[in-house]
Scaffold this active site. Structure first.
Site, PDB file in Angstrom:
ATOM      1  CB  SER A 125      73.891  21.046  63.238  1.00 33.15           C
ATOM      2  OG  SER A 125      75.087  20.667  62.610  1.00 33.15           O
ATOM      3  CD  GLU A 141      67.463  24.774  65.995  1.00 34.32           C
ATOM      4  OE1 GLU A 141      67.558  25.988  65.900  1.00 34.32           O
ATOM      5  OE2 GLU A 141      68.385  24.018  65.674  1.00 34.32           O
ATOM      6  CG  HIS A 161      69.463  20.451  65.078  1.00 33.72           C
ATOM      7  ND1 HIS A 161      69.901  21.709  65.400  1.00 33.72           N
ATOM      8  CD2 HIS A 161      70.543  19.637  65.211  1.00 33.72           C
ATOM      9  CE1 HIS A 161      71.183  21.664  65.703  1.00 33.72           C
ATOM     10  NE2 HIS A 161      71.594  20.429  65.615  1.00 33.72           N
ATOM     11  CG  ASN A 220      74.264  25.232  65.713  1.00 35.23           C
ATOM     12  OD1 ASN A 220      74.874  25.291  66.775  1.00 35.23           O
ATOM     13  ND2 ASN A 220      73.890  24.090  65.176  1.00 35.23           N
TER      14      ASN A 220
HETATM   15  N1  CAA Z   1      73.163  10.570  78.757  1.00 39.34           N
HETATM   16  C1  CAA Z   1      72.237  10.588  79.725  1.00 39.34           C
HETATM   17  N2  CAA Z   1      72.291  11.404  80.805  1.00 39.34           N
HETATM   18  C2  CAA Z   1      73.366  12.204  80.921  1.00 39.34           C
HETATM   19  C3  CAA Z   1      74.395  12.246  79.939  1.00 39.34           C
HETATM   20  C4  CAA Z   1      74.257  11.385  78.810  1.00 39.34           C
HETATM   21  N3  CAA Z   1      75.161  11.358  77.831  1.00 39.34           N
HETATM   22  N4  CAA Z   1      75.322  13.165  80.330  1.00 39.34           N
HETATM   23  C5  CAA Z   1      74.885  13.675  81.498  1.00 39.34           C
HETATM   24  N5  CAA Z   1      73.711  13.107  81.845  1.00 39.34           N
HETATM   25  C6  CAA Z   1      72.879  13.406  83.017  1.00 39.34           C
HETATM   26  C7  CAA Z   1      73.511  12.872  84.273  1.00 39.34           C
HETATM   27  O1  CAA Z   1      73.104  11.541  84.507  1.00 39.34           O
HETATM   28  C8  CAA Z   1      72.975  13.832  85.338  1.00 39.34           C
HETATM   29  O2  CAA Z   1      71.640  13.485  85.678  1.00 39.34           O
HETATM   30  P1  CAA Z   1      71.065  13.727  87.181  1.00 39.34           P
HETATM   31  O3  CAA Z   1      71.293  15.176  87.468  1.00 39.34           O
HETATM   32  O4  CAA Z   1      69.613  13.363  87.073  1.00 39.34           O
HETATM   33  O5  CAA Z   1      71.859  12.803  88.057  1.00 39.34           O
HETATM   34  C9  CAA Z   1      72.885  15.177  84.581  1.00 39.34           C
HETATM   35  O6  CAA Z   1      72.836  14.837  83.185  1.00 39.34           O
HETATM   36  C10 CAA Z   1      74.088  16.033  84.842  1.00 39.34           C
HETATM   37  O7  CAA Z   1      75.252  15.294  84.469  1.00 39.34           O
HETATM   38  P2  CAA Z   1      76.633  15.313  85.261  1.00 39.34           P
HETATM   39  O8  CAA Z   1      76.377  15.540  86.718  1.00 39.34           O
HETATM   40  O9  CAA Z   1      77.431  14.098  84.869  1.00 39.34           O
HETATM   41  O10 CAA Z   1      77.462  16.499  84.631  1.00 39.34           O
HETATM   42  P3  CAA Z   1      77.113  18.006  84.485  1.00 39.34           P
HETATM   43  O11 CAA Z   1      76.234  18.531  85.566  1.00 39.34           O
HETATM   44  O12 CAA Z   1      78.428  18.620  84.252  1.00 39.34           O
HETATM   45  O13 CAA Z   1      76.236  18.058  83.122  1.00 39.34           O
HETATM   46  C11 CAA Z   1      75.965  18.294  80.798  1.00 39.34           C
HETATM   47  C12 CAA Z   1      76.744  17.592  81.910  1.00 39.34           C
HETATM   48  C13 CAA Z   1      74.503  17.846  80.810  1.00 39.34           C
HETATM   49  C14 CAA Z   1      76.608  17.883  79.482  1.00 39.34           C
HETATM   50  C15 CAA Z   1      76.034  19.854  81.026  1.00 39.34           C
HETATM   51  O14 CAA Z   1      77.373  20.255  81.192  1.00 39.34           O
HETATM   52  C16 CAA Z   1      75.424  20.656  79.893  1.00 39.34           C
HETATM   53  O15 CAA Z   1      74.224  20.817  79.804  1.00 39.34           O
HETATM   54  N6  CAA Z   1      76.297  21.205  79.027  1.00 39.34           N
HETATM   55  C17 CAA Z   1      75.870  21.970  77.849  1.00 39.34           C
HETATM   56  C18 CAA Z   1      75.484  21.018  76.733  1.00 39.34           C
HETATM   57  C19 CAA Z   1      75.021  21.759  75.499  1.00 39.34           C
HETATM   58  O16 CAA Z   1      74.988  22.978  75.411  1.00 39.34           O
HETATM   59  N7  CAA Z   1      74.659  20.961  74.490  1.00 39.34           N
HETATM   60  C20 CAA Z   1      74.266  21.482  73.202  1.00 39.34           C
HETATM   61  C21 CAA Z   1      75.437  21.480  72.282  1.00 39.34           C
HETATM   62  S1  CAA Z   1      75.014  22.123  70.715  1.00 39.34           S
HETATM   63  C22 CAA Z   1      74.401  20.778  69.892  1.00 39.34           C
HETATM   64  O17 CAA Z   1      74.325  19.681  70.351  1.00 39.34           O
HETATM   65  C23 CAA Z   1      73.862  21.039  68.530  1.00 39.34           C
HETATM   66  C24 CAA Z   1      74.730  21.371  67.446  1.00 39.34           C
HETATM   67  O18 CAA Z   1      74.226  21.447  66.328  1.00 39.34           O
HETATM   68  C25 CAA Z   1      76.163  21.667  67.565  1.00 39.34           C
END
Ligand code: CAA
Length: 283
Positions: free
Chosen positions: A119, A152, A140, A190
């Protein structure tokens, strides 16, 4: 170039998600860990994720076994000799990443493309540890990999057009949208996300607002799926700290400097969700 077999080095949170998505998209996938215990844990995460998809009616039982049959777990990089593309997802440690790439350089055929899920580390520094630096780039992914629609692609000043085009087609074949970033700390996402997360921590630190109000503000006021403090816990506070430090080191801009609250929480081992405690309690 047609990609048939993909290798994923590292079966932690990111590696397991990447391996799952590759196998679900029809690729023969080899995924490695440094020992049997970590490999079993990683394959267990993939199994759990696929079972949850079956329970939710998103995947059939038959499709689940097809995906599992396409996956091969290993503790030896020798098993990567038939891979057309390798995605490295080991710890954010440059020496370790260079060691992985120089080992793979001797094992994989000349056409194999090497990529890193880093990242913030320099992809060029990894590329020059191989004899095929033009075939090395960053891929990424974002957490949770099966859900997040972005990859990315990081092009270094050596990456050639064929490698870039193959990477674009590959990421699209996983159902992801790609964006192209230069090889500099933070890439695109990021670079923008980190100062925002750090500002939320500074606001909390200066008692400008409660953690709940900061997060509700961004969830309800801007339609973000998570507020910045909950998102920092989700990413891992050690990871946010690591990215901030890498960006500060490169740009020397105070907006990337890790606030005291973040440094102290990392020192205390409050790393977010994975440790049960961060800005919130998860126990
Ligand atoms: N694997 C597969 N599917 C998943 C999952 C996982 N680990 N986690 C959640 N899901 C799916 C669920 O099955 C659900 O699917 P449906 O709607 O089809 O039923 C959907 O995602 C929503 O999940 P939940 O209802 O359990 O929970 P939620 O609505 O609170 O969503 C979340 C959870 C997807 C994590 C959401 O909160 C989100 O998008 N958060 C932001 C995540 C983000 O910004 N990530 C990037 C971080 S930065 C990074 O990764 C890079 C870096 O370099 C730091």
């Amino acid at each position: 170039m047609a990609i048939k077999t993909v290798g994923v080095v590292g079966c932690g949170l990111m590696g397991s998600g990447i391996a799952q998505v590759c196998a679900q998209s029809g690729y023969q996938t080899v995924v490695s860990e440094i020992n049997k215990e970590l490999l079993d844990r990683g394959i267990g995460m993939i199994n759990a994720s696929l079972s949850k998809a079956v329970e939710r009616g998103k995947l059939t039982e038959e499709a689940r076994s097809t995906v599992l049959n396409r996956l091969k777990g290993t503790v030896s990089l020798e098993d990567f000799r038939e891979c057309d593309l390798v995605i490295e997802a080991v710890l954010e440690d440059m020496n370790e990443k260079r060691r992985v790439f120089s080992t793979l350089d001797k094992i994989c055929p000349p056409h194999t493309i090497f990529s890193s899920n880093t990242s913030c580390l320099s992809v060029l520094e990894m590329a020059v540890s191989t004899k095929r630096p033009q075939k090395v780039l960053g891929l990424h992914f974002f957490n949770p990999v099966p859900v997040m629609k972005l990859v990315e692609i990081v092009r270094t000043i050596i990456t050639d057009d064929d490698t870039l085009n193959t990477a674009k087609q590959f990421s699209e074949s996983l159902g992801k949208k790609n964006i192209i970033a230069k090889d500099q700390p933070g890439f695109i996402v990021n670079r923008l996300l980190t100062p925002y997360l750090l500002d939320a921590m500074r606001l909390l630190e200066s008692a400008g607002a409660t953690r709940e109000d900061i997060d509700d503000g961004m969830v309800l006021g801007c339609n973000h799926p998570m507020g910045p403090l909950a998102l920092s816990d989700f990413i891992g506070l050690d990871t946010v700290n690591f990215i901030a430090n890498a960006m500060y080191e490169e740009f020397k801009d105070p907006k990337y400097a890790a606030p005291t609250i973040l440094r102290k929480m990392v020192a205390a081992g409050y790393l977010g969700r994975k440790k049960g405690k961060g800005f919130y309690d998860y126990k």
